[in-house]
Scaffold this motif. Structure first.
Motif, PDB file in Angstrom:
ATOM      1  N   ALA A 110       0.638  -1.314  -0.018  1.00  9.97           N
ATOM      2  CA  ALA A 110       0.104   0.025   0.115  1.00  9.97           C
ATOM      3  C   ALA A 110       0.961   1.093   0.166  1.00  9.97           C
ATOM      4  N   ARG A 111       0.149   2.374  -0.525  1.00  9.70           N
ATOM      5  CA  ARG A 111       1.045   3.659  -0.616  1.00  9.70           C
ATOM      6  C   ARG A 111       0.358   4.832  -0.511  1.00  9.70           C
ATOM      7  N   LEU A 112       0.596   5.722   0.299  1.00 16.77           N
ATOM      8  CA  LEU A 112      -0.374   6.964   0.255  1.00 16.77           C
ATOM      9  C   LEU A 112       0.520   8.221  -0.066  1.00 16.77           C
ATOM     10  N   GLU A 113      -0.005   9.088  -0.802  1.00 16.66           N
ATOM     11  CA  GLU A 113       0.625  10.350  -1.287  1.00 16.66           C
ATOM     12  C   GLU A 113      -0.268  11.568  -1.358  1.00 16.66           C
ATOM     13  N   LEU A 114       0.202  12.394  -0.523  1.00 20.79           N
ATOM     14  CA  LEU A 114      -0.593  13.636  -0.165  1.00 20.79           C
ATOM     15  C   LEU A 114       0.198  14.881  -0.766  1.00 20.79           C
ATOM     16  N   GLU A 115      -0.588  15.877  -1.667  1.00 19.21           N
ATOM     17  CA  GLU A 115       0.058  17.052  -2.050  1.00 19.21           C
ATOM     18  C   GLU A 115      -1.097  18.155  -1.735  1.00 19.21           C
ATOM     19  N   LEU A 116      -0.465  19.241  -0.823  1.00 21.22           N
ATOM     20  CA  LEU A 116      -1.435  20.257  -0.250  1.00 21.22           C
ATOM     21  C   LEU A 116      -0.822  21.493  -0.732  1.00 21.22           C
ATOM     22  N   VAL A 117      -1.448  22.235  -1.568  1.00 18.66           N
ATOM     23  CA  VAL A 117      -1.110  23.613  -1.656  1.00 18.66           C
ATOM     24  C   VAL A 117      -1.885  24.470  -0.787  1.00 18.66           C
ATOM     25  N   THR A 118      -1.183  25.242   0.181  1.00 23.49           N
ATOM     26  CA  THR A 118      -2.160  26.300   1.067  1.00 23.49           C
ATOM     27  C   THR A 118      -1.343  27.341   1.433  1.00 23.49           C
ATOM     28  N   ASP A 119      -2.121  28.327   2.032  1.00 25.78           N
ATOM     29  CA  ASP A 119      -1.667  29.391   2.360  1.00 25.78           C
ATOM     30  C   ASP A 119      -1.145  29.115   3.915  1.00 25.78           C
ATOM     31  N   PRO A 120       0.315  29.290   4.218  1.00 23.10           N
ATOM     32  CA  PRO A 120       0.870  28.860   5.500  1.00 23.10           C
ATOM     33  C   PRO A 120       0.467  29.853   6.511  1.00 23.10           C
ATOM     34  N   SER A 121      -0.029  31.051   6.118  1.00 17.83           N
ATOM     35  CA  SER A 121      -0.544  31.900   7.391  1.00 17.83           C
ATOM     36  C   SER A 121      -1.938  31.967   7.682  1.00 17.83           C
ATOM     37  N   THR A 122      -2.696  31.016   6.930  1.00 21.00           N
ATOM     38  CA  THR A 122      -3.913  30.773   7.309  1.00 21.00           C
ATOM     39  C   THR A 122      -4.453  29.324   7.110  1.00 21.00           C
ATOM     40  N   LEU A 123      -3.968  28.504   6.180  1.00 21.48           N
ATOM     41  CA  LEU A 123      -4.333  27.237   5.985  1.00 21.48           C
ATOM     42  C   LEU A 123      -5.368  27.182   5.311  1.00 21.48           C
ATOM     43  N   LEU A 124      -5.742  28.224   4.416  1.00 13.99           N
ATOM     44  CA  LEU A 124      -6.819  28.234   3.602  1.00 13.99           C
ATOM     45  C   LEU A 124      -6.119  27.472   2.196  1.00 13.99           C
ATOM     46  N   PRO A 125      -6.787  26.292   1.953  1.00 12.34           N
ATOM     47  CA  PRO A 125      -6.312  25.406   0.898  1.00 12.34           C
ATOM     48  C   PRO A 125      -6.612  26.005  -0.531  1.00 12.34           C
ATOM     49  N   TYR A 126      -5.731  25.740  -1.358  1.00  9.59           N
ATOM     50  CA  TYR A 126      -5.921  26.022  -2.700  1.00  9.59           C
ATOM     51  C   TYR A 126      -6.000  24.892  -3.641  1.00  9.59           C
ATOM     52  N   SER A 127      -5.389  23.844  -3.167  1.00 11.15           N
ATOM     53  CA  SER A 127      -5.524  22.418  -3.901  1.00 11.15           C
ATOM     54  C   SER A 127      -5.167  21.395  -2.862  1.00 11.15           C
ATOM     55  N   SER A 128      -5.607  20.030  -3.204  1.00 12.66           N
ATOM     56  CA  SER A 128      -5.103  19.060  -2.550  1.00 12.66           C
ATOM     57  C   SER A 128      -5.414  17.545  -3.332  1.00 12.66           C
ATOM     58  N   ARG A 129      -4.497  16.867  -3.372  1.00 17.58           N
ATOM     59  CA  ARG A 129      -4.602  15.538  -3.970  1.00 17.58           C
ATOM     60  C   ARG A 129      -4.080  14.594  -3.141  1.00 17.58           C
ATOM     61  N   LEU A 130      -4.854  13.567  -3.033  1.00 19.78           N
ATOM     62  CA  LEU A 130      -4.535  12.181  -2.352  1.00 19.78           C
ATOM     63  C   LEU A 130      -4.543  11.026  -3.281  1.00 19.78           C
ATOM     64  N   ILE A 131      -3.430  10.301  -3.161  1.00 24.30           N
ATOM     65  CA  ILE A 131      -3.580   9.045  -3.944  1.00 24.30           C
ATOM     66  C   ILE A 131      -3.339   7.781  -3.013  1.00 24.30           C
ATOM     67  N   ARG A 132      -3.897   6.721  -3.131  1.00 24.77           N
ATOM     68  CA  ARG A 132      -3.762   5.670  -2.587  1.00 24.77           C
ATOM     69  C   ARG A 132      -3.838   4.459  -3.527  1.00 24.77           C
ATOM     70  N   MET A 133      -2.653   3.721  -3.296  1.00 24.41           N
ATOM     71  CA  MET A 133      -2.363   2.539  -4.154  1.00 24.41           C
ATOM     72  C   MET A 133      -2.463   1.246  -3.151  1.00 24.41           C
ATOM     73  N   ASP A 134      -2.952   0.223  -3.796  1.00 26.71           N
ATOM     74  CA  ASP A 134      -2.756  -1.135  -3.006  1.00 26.71           C
ATOM     75  C   ASP A 134      -2.744  -2.213  -3.890  1.00 26.71           C
ATOM     76  N   ARG A 135      -2.055  -3.078  -3.458  1.00 23.87           N
ATOM     77  CA  ARG A 135      -1.894  -4.288  -4.143  1.00 23.87           C
ATOM     78  C   ARG A 135      -2.381  -5.500  -2.966  1.00 23.87           C
ATOM     79  N   VAL A 136      -3.367  -6.429  -3.267  1.00 26.15           N
ATOM     80  CA  VAL A 136      -3.967  -7.132  -2.547  1.00 26.15           C
ATOM     81  C   VAL A 136      -4.026  -8.638  -3.019  1.00 26.15           C
ATOM     82  N   ASN A 137      -3.735  -9.539  -2.333  1.00 32.30           N
ATOM     83  CA  ASN A 137      -3.901 -10.948  -2.506  1.00 32.30           C
ATOM     84  C   ASN A 137      -5.381 -11.247  -2.317  1.00 32.30           C
ATOM     85  N   TRP A 138      -6.113 -11.836  -3.478  1.00 32.23           N
ATOM     86  CA  TRP A 138      -7.404 -12.193  -3.452  1.00 32.23           C
ATOM     87  C   TRP A 138      -7.574 -13.813  -3.421  1.00 32.23           C
TER      88      TRP A 138
END
Length: 305
Positions: free
Chosen positions: A232-260
Motif C-alpha cells: 500500500a502507498r499513500l501520497e498527499l500533496e497540499l497547496v495552502t496559505d501557510p499563514s491561514t491554512l486556506l487550501p488551494y488544492s489537494s490531491r490524495l493518492i492511494r495505491m493497493d496491491r492485495v492478495n485475493w
C-alpha cells in the motif's frame, strides 16, 4: 477500503518535533490556522479510481463550501451547498452532506447529522427490522463523520501549529494499513517522507508566490511499488496559505496491491489506484460563474499496466 487519511496528525507532530531538535527556530515555518470569520469558496472535487479488475471509474462535482460564524459554544459549521454534478457513477457524490463542526482552534469536533443525508438510503437499503435499521443508521452516521474528519484533517486539522524547515526532507515513523485479503487489512510499520516548499504560486488565478506545498509519501518500511507481495502507498500533496491554512488544492493518492486468493492457495494479486483531488477558488461570488483554472498537479503515479 480502509480510511485513506488516518494518522496525518501524527506525522505533523513528529516532524515538528524532529525539526525543532535539529534546526534553529528562525529557520522554521509555522503553519497557522486563520480562516476568516465567514469563509466561502467554490470547490471542484474529482475522483479517479482504476483497478485491474473493473477498469476506470471517474466522478466530478462542484460545490460551494462555507465555514459559518462562531456560535455560542465557540464552534463553527463547515457546510456544503449548491452541488453541481458534472460526472458521476458514485452514489456518495449525489447524496447530501451533513455539516462538520470545527472549533476555534481549527480542530474537527463532530458532525450535525442531517435527516436528508439518510432518507435516500433508508428506502432501498435499510432492513425492516428496527434493531438492524438502527444499527445500520449508526454505522452510516459514523462513516459520514469519519469522512468529514478525514477531509478536514487532510486540509487543515493535521497541520496547524506544525513547524517545518522548508526544503528539508523529513523521515518519520508511522503505520499504514495493507490489504492482505479482499476485505482484510493489517496495520504495519511505515515511514513518512515529508517535505514543505514555500514561495509557490497558489493557483493560476492567484499566481503570487505566497503559498506553501506540503508533500507526504507513506510506504511500508523497506517496500516500494516494485516489491513483491501485498503493498500500500499513500501520497498527499497540499497547496495552502501557510499563514491561514486556506487550501488551494489537494490531491490524495492511494495505491493497493492485495492478495485475493483463498487461504492456502497460490497468491493472486490485484492492484488498484484511488486518486481524489480538490481545488478551491477564493475571493469571488461563489454562487455563480465558471471556475477559474488552477495549476495542474503532477501526473498521477500508478503501477497498473
Amino acid at each position: 477500503m480502509a480510511s485513506f487519511l488516518r494518522s496525518w496528525l501524527i506525522v505533523a507532530v513528529l516532524s515538528a518535533g524532529a525539526s525543532g531538535c535539529a534546526t534553529r527556530a528562525k529557520d522554521l515555518v509555522t503553519l497557522n490556522y486563520g480562516w476568516p470569520e465567514q469563509a466561502s469558496m467554490r470547490v471542484t472535487h474529482t475522483v479517479d479510481m482504476r483497478t485491474d479488475r473493473e477498469g476506470r471509474t471517474k466522478a466530478q462535482r462542484r460545490f460551494t463550501m462555507t465555514l459559518g460564524p462562531v456560535d455560542e459554544e465557540g464552534q463553527r459549521r463547515l457546510a456544503i451547498r449548491d452541488v453541481e454534478i458534472i460526472e458521476s457513477m458514485l452514489p456518495t457524490f449525489i447524496r447530501p452532506r451533513s455539516p462538520a463542526i470545527i472549533d476555534a482552534q481549527g480542530d474537527f469536533q463532530g458532525m450535525d447529522p442531517v435527516e436528508d443525508d439518510l432518507n435516500p438510503l433508508s428506502l432501498d437499503v435499510f432492513p425492516p427490522n428496527p434493531e438492524k435499521k438502527a444499527q445500520m443508521t449508526r454505522n452510516l452516521i459514523a462513516g459520514l463523520e469519519q469522512d468529514l474528519r478525514d477531509k478536514w484533517n487532510q486540509w487543515v486539522g493535521s497541520w496547524h501549529g506544525a513547524r517545518l524547515k522548508p526544503g528539508k526532507l523529513e523521515v518519520v515513523s508511522s503505520t499504514i494499513e495493507v490489504g492482505i485479503g479482499r476485505k482484510t487489512y493489517e496495520e504495519v510499520p511505515a515511514e513518512d517522507r515529508q517535505q514543505l516548499d514555500v514561495g509557490v504560486p497558489c493557483s493560476d488565478a492567484e499566481p503570487e508566490p505566497r503559498c506553501a506545498r506540503l508533500h507526504v509519501v507513506r510506504e511500508p518500511v523497506g517496500q516500494t511499488d516494485d516489491t513483491k507481495g501485498p503493498y500500500a502507498r499513500l501520497e498527499l500533496e497540499l497547496v495552502t496559505d501557510p499563514s491561514t491554512l486556506l487550501p488551494y488544492s489537494s490531491r490524495l493518492i492511494r495505491m493497493d496491491r492485495v492478495n485475493w486468493s483463498t487461504k492456502g492457495g497460490e497468491p493472486h494479486f490485484h492492484e488498484s489506484v484511488h486518486v481524489e483531488q480538490h481545488t478551491f477558488l477564493h475571493g469571488m461570488d461563489t454562487t455563480a460563474g465558471p471556475m477559474a483554472r488552477v495549476s495542474a498537479l503532477q501526473p498521477i503515479p500508478t503501477s497498473l499496466k
